[in-house]
Design a protein around this motif. Sequence first.
Motif, mmCIF file in Angstrom:
data_model
loop_
_atom_site.group_PDB
_atom_site.id
_atom_site.type_symbol
_atom_site.label_atom_id
_atom_site.label_comp_id
_atom_site.label_asym_id
_atom_site.label_seq_id
_atom_site.Cartn_x
_atom_site.Cartn_y
_atom_site.Cartn_z
ATOM 1 N N GLY A 93 -7.102 -11.291 -0.618
ATOM 2 C CA GLY A 93 -7.699 -9.962 -0.528
ATOM 3 C C GLY A 93 -6.731 -8.866 -0.931
ATOM 4 O O GLY A 93 -7.123 -7.840 -1.499
ATOM 5 N N LYS A 94 -5.427 -9.070 -0.650
ATOM 6 C CA LYS A 94 -4.410 -8.078 -1.009
ATOM 7 C C LYS A 94 -3.972 -8.198 -2.466
ATOM 8 O O LYS A 94 -3.454 -7.235 -3.042
ATOM 9 N N PHE A 95 -4.133 -9.380 -3.060
ATOM 10 C CA PHE A 95 -3.622 -9.656 -4.398
ATOM 11 C C PHE A 95 -4.102 -8.651 -5.451
ATOM 12 O O PHE A 95 -3.265 -8.052 -6.158
ATOM 13 N N PRO A 96 -5.416 -8.427 -5.618
ATOM 14 C CA PRO A 96 -5.855 -7.479 -6.660
ATOM 15 C C PRO A 96 -5.382 -6.049 -6.418
ATOM 16 O O PRO A 96 -5.134 -5.307 -7.369
ATOM 17 N N ILE A 97 -5.252 -5.661 -5.136
ATOM 18 C CA ILE A 97 -4.787 -4.297 -4.821
ATOM 19 C C ILE A 97 -3.350 -4.111 -5.288
ATOM 20 O O ILE A 97 -2.991 -3.088 -5.880
ATOM 21 N N ARG A 98 -2.513 -5.114 -5.031
ATOM 22 C CA ARG A 98 -1.115 -5.021 -5.434
ATOM 23 C C ARG A 98 -0.964 -5.021 -6.952
ATOM 24 O O ARG A 98 -0.149 -4.270 -7.507
#
Length: 298
Positions: free
Chosen positions: A162-167
Amino acid sequence: MSEFGENLQFYRKQNHMTQEQLAEKLEVSRQTISKWESGTSYPEMEKLLQLCDLFSSSMDILMRKNAADLEIKDSQGYELHMEKRRKNITIGITLLVADAALNQLLTGMGWREVYLNPLFFGIAIVAILILVVAGMQDDVYRKNHPVIADFYTSEEKAQFEGKFPIRIATGIGIILIGALIAMSAENFPVWAGIKEEFYYGIFLFLVAGAVGIFVHTGLGKDKYDIEAYNKGNDKSVKKENEKVGIWCGCVMILAAILFFVAGFVYDLWDICWIVFPVGGMICGIITLILKLRSNGKE
């Protein structure tokens, strides 16, 4: 019971599978699985490859070694190692890019080459040594721990995904802001002793930050992919990785030669640093081509 039979039974039970369930996946009879585990017969190569994929094992471990002894239960050791590797590689790569950024920034502030060059090489040497140590430590760990049990929960993996695309989006945004600064450098105000290279340095510092985010995030994703870790310790995969290392090593040596020739012979210190990011991009292309060729052979 043969080594293969014991390993097959170990992997099957570890994955909570009955002989019937494994037979169904491989499209063979339950009696065939029983014969394999008892050592009275062996599967053909196609089925062996399916078993390696199914259990994330190498052919060497499945056929000749004791999988139960190699299976690592110390998940904390893996977590600590991968986080240390992640941190060191991120620092090393980010430092290399930041080194070029600092060079441009100080050039824009009027620093002389007699001070810039030793500083540039000093930081580059530190960054390279960090990467070398990280690589050697990882090799030692992989030799001692060729197989790891997947201990991460689905919730932990989902949380990271879930954090991957945001980063990644954050890193891209930082680069775009930096590119905007670089494109507008000529229009920005300059004061006494400051040149437009100062703004190019700011751009590269932003790129360094973005690269750090990409590397740290990518290695985090790599950490959770224990199946790929286990397969990566396969001898055939290691051989392929060695090819990548040789080609990329040659490219970076050539980049270093061009850097010194452009600097010392043609006095192009202000722009010759570009050979290193270009070399990095070429290494990425070489890696992609070799991986595609490898997948095509499979």
